[in-house]
Enzyme design. Structure first.
Site, PDB file in Angstrom:
ATOM      1  NE  ARG A   1      -4.090  -1.914   0.382  1.00  0.00           N
ATOM      2  CZ  ARG A   1      -4.339  -2.797  -0.560  1.00  0.00           C
ATOM      3  NH1 ARG A   1      -3.583  -2.792  -1.669  1.00  0.00           N
ATOM      4  NH2 ARG A   1      -5.316  -3.678  -0.450  1.00  0.00           N
TER       5      ARG A   1
ATOM      6  CE1 TYR B   1      -4.617   1.885   6.681  1.00  0.00           C
ATOM      7  CE2 TYR B   1      -5.269   0.431   4.878  1.00  0.00           C
ATOM      8  CZ  TYR B   1      -5.387   0.843   6.206  1.00  0.00           C
ATOM      9  OH  TYR B   1      -6.272   0.208   7.047  1.00  0.00           O
TER      10      TYR B   1
ATOM     11  CG  LEU C   1      28.182 -34.742  39.847  1.00  0.00           C
ATOM     12  CD1 LEU C   1      26.964 -34.370  39.012  1.00  0.00           C
ATOM     13  CD2 LEU C   1      29.464 -34.438  39.072  1.00  0.00           C
TER      14      LEU C   1
ATOM     15  N   GLY D   1      20.259 -34.594  49.527  1.00  0.00           N
ATOM     16  CA  GLY D   1      21.131 -35.761  49.571  1.00  0.00           C
ATOM     17  C   GLY D   1      22.244 -35.683  48.542  1.00  0.00           C
TER      18      GLY D   1
ATOM     19  CD  GLU E   1      20.281 -30.154  30.210  1.00  0.00           C
ATOM     20  OE1 GLU E   1      20.952 -29.631  29.306  1.00  0.00           O
ATOM     21  OE2 GLU E   1      19.214 -29.663  30.645  1.00  0.00           O
TER      22      GLU E   1
ATOM     23  CG  ASP F   1      16.512 -22.058  47.385  1.00  0.00           C
ATOM     24  OD1 ASP F   1      17.070 -20.972  47.683  1.00  0.00           O
ATOM     25  OD2 ASP F   1      16.894 -23.160  47.811  1.00  0.00           O
TER      26      ASP F   1
END
Length: 630
Positions: free
Chosen positions: A28, A39, A378, A384, A445, A492
């Site tokens: 337009r 327009y 780790l 735990g 993951e 948290d």
């Protein structure tokens, strides 16, 4: 007739005032006067306007702003802007950024004294009954991004924004929509990664092969058919729509930011190594990141070149050699530097790193513990021991072994089915649980660079740049914005509850787990385990959690990132923190944070929860700051 201020041929998107209206795009001729934006149909051959197709009374305009381009928008639709008025958004597509900016500037100048100018707007399109930026389903819904610099002398009302509700939402109200709404049943997709079926219901994916979508029953898994007629479920974040040409090239790294590109290229340490990535700051645009060693230097450095577009839709890099497609541009610069510091000599790719799937196969949430192999410990968390291991001997996983008596197990097991459906590149993916024995296991993951807090203190190989720190903040903000959009609280949020992937991506973990803690010390603000240092006044005094208490914690996390892991309020004990924060005391500006960064932190810490921003707004603010730094 009022005199014309500006005239330009633009593409206009239909306004879809009725739900049944088709979505189309037409060229337009737009004519701007002091009173109206009109327009017309336009005869290109004769160079003259035809019949009037629509008019906007400029006194009724409430907002003029850019719009992020659609995902993989064609070249003629890369520079959209919006004019918001009583009938809704009018979407207009300029031919280039210069024309787009000029029209926005002029329109804003004309409407700056209008009544009821908006204080918030939607930076993305309204498509298929939903705002793409915030997933709200009401067309008249308040915008999700605050207009920058709006003030009374520019036409703002000066009234405060209405308060945001702070009640804790029910988890059952999750709205997990498919992440790729542009795809639909019957469409053809191409596998971006190999996928080996993890359950009997799944279908194998082979990279670059085509598949047909048959059904989309889940937010993360779709039923598909391969070219041999075999059917099964596939992870939808492993495929892209056929026709997305760049996905087929090994040099294209879609989900990669500036710091990740630099880390990848420096690790390869090859002169002329390069990647092409999406600009995370400008939707629909691309950047070439190039590593070079000038005059035999050993360390080398990275340069970043934006791929620019001409008004005719052609692409070019540093020197103005124009090309019809990006692959043609890359091929040329593989043989010619043409204004860059080096030609593109060596393709560097991260394609081997496939994204995480939402679960280990469609519909799987209960994992057989016999399929888990424990490799090394780790750490020891609130619930735990956490171990690194393998599932079925080949998939890296992290396994939380839940200490008996530490968690309300039955409630969590029900919640886990919902949590598995939360899937975002900045959230640590929950793969499933082992509940048939004690202790129960939570399988997630695995991220090789570990905890963000430790990474800030010990893992950074060199002094971080402002961009690197802000990209960490942006990762967390985007992960939390996804949780926020699904009405899910973390409770948290802190650097200790974020993890870092191989490529430096930060992901939020342990979201919602604090709800199931059975430790009285943890659940009382007077106990030493309660996250007092990350909690706002309403949590410290009244235990009132909301998305706004997560916002407060995000500001503290930003502070942790910019102090490289210092303890917030390091010289105060818990009781002193409760007293001082309730009286208005706030953390100081870190040395690595300039005033703009610190202002984002402080925006998270108003005493009144309703005065804090949303995560969507924080992600945008951090992104805007990244753009300024670059």
């Amino acid at each position: 007739m009022a005199s014309s201020i500006m005239e330009e041929c633009f593409i206009k998107r239909s306004q879809q005032k009725k739900k049944t209206s088709p979505l189309n795009y037409k060229e337009r001729l737009f004519v701007l006067t002091q009173e109206k934006l009109s327009y017309y149909e336009y005869d290109q051959d004769k160079g003259r306007r035809k019949s009037l197709r629509g008019t906007v009374d400029l006194q009724k305009v409430k907002c003029v702003e850019k719009v992020y381009p659609e995902h993989h928008a064609p070249t003629e639709r890369l520079y959209p802007f919006q004019v918001i008025y009583d009938d809704g958004p009018l979407y207009i597509f300029a031919k280039n950024g210069e024309i787009q900016s000029e029209w926005i500037r002029k329109l804003k100048e004309i409407v700056r004294y209008n009544k009821d100018l908006k204080q918030k707007y939607h930076p993305c399109f309204w498509v298929d009954g939903q705002w793409q930026c915030c997933q709200q389903e009401v067309k008249q819904a308040m915008g999700c991004r605050v207009l920058q610099g709006l003030s009374k002398d520019r036409g703002g009302s000066g009234k405060p924004l209405p308060p945001t509700p702070v009640e804790e939402p029910a988890v059952q109200t999750l709205s997990l929509e498919p992440p790729k709404p542009s795809l639909s049943v019957g469409m053809t997709v191409i596998a971006e990664h190999e996928y080996i079926p993890l359950s009997a219901q799944d279908l194998e994916l082979k990279k670059d092969e085509e598949y047909t979508i048959l059904e989309m029953p889940d937010a993360n898994w779709w039923r598909a058919r391969d070219k041999y007629g075999r059917e099964g479920y596939i992870p939808n974040n492993y495929v892209v729509q056929a026709g997305n040409v760049l996905e087929r090239y090994p040099w294209y790294c879609k989900n990669m930011n500036r710091s990740q590109a630099e880390n990848l290229l420096k690790t390869e340490n090859k002169d002329g190594g390069f990647v092409v990535r999406d600009s995370r700051l400008k939707a629909g645009q691309y950047t070439v990141s190039l590593f070079s060693k000038i005059s035999g230097e050993t360390a080398g450095s990275c340069r970043h070149y934006n791929i620019c577009t001409t008004s005719q839709g052609q692409f070019y890099l540093a020197d103005k050699h124009f090309f019809s497609t990006i692959p043609e541009l890359i091929t040329y610069h593989q043989h010619n530097a043409a204004g860059m510091v080096s030609r593109l000599k060596i393709i560097v790719s991260n394609r081997a790193h496939a994204p995480s799937t939402a679960g280990l196969g469609y519909g799987m949430w209960e994992i057989n513990p016999r399929h888990l192999t424990f490799i090394k410990e780790l750490g020891n968390g609130q619930f735990g021991v956490v171990k690194y291991g393998k599932w079925q001997g080949q998939h890296d996983v992290a396994i939380k072994m839940i200490k008996e008596g530490s968690m309300s197990e039955e409630e969590f097991i029900e919640e886990a089915k919902i949590m598995m459906k939360l899937c975002h590149e900045n959230l640590v993916q929950l793969y499933g649980v082992c509940t048939k024995q004690r202790p129960i296991y939570i399988v997630t993951e695995f991220l090789s660079n570990g905890c963000l807090l430790t990474y800030l203190k010990e893992g950074l190989k060199q002094h971080p740049t402002n961009i690197q720190l802000l990209e960490m903040c942006k990762d967390v903000a985007e992960g939390m914005a996804y949780l926020e959009s699904n009405q899910y609280l973390h409770r948290d949020l802190a650097a200790r509850n974020c993890l870092v992937d191989t490529n430096g991506t930060v992901k939020v973990t342990d979201f919602g787990l604090s709800r199931y803690v059975l430790d009285d010390e943890y659940t009382s603000s007077e106990g030493s385990k309660f996250p007092v240092r990350w909690s706002p006044p309403e949590v410290l005094l009244y235990r009132k959690f909301s998305s706004k208490s997560d916002i407060w914690a995000y500001g503290i996390l930003m502070w942790e990132i910019h102090t490289l892991g210092k303890l917030p309020y390091e010289r105060l004990d818990n009781q002193a923190i409760v007293d001082q924060v309730s009286k208005g005391y706030r953390l100081y500006r870190p040395q690595l944070a300039n005033e703009r960064v610190y202002s984002i932190m402080k925006s998270c810490w108003p005493e009144k929860a309703e005065e804090r921003p949303t995560f969507q707004e924080l992600a945008v603010n951090v992104q805007d700051l990244l753009y300024e730094f670059q």
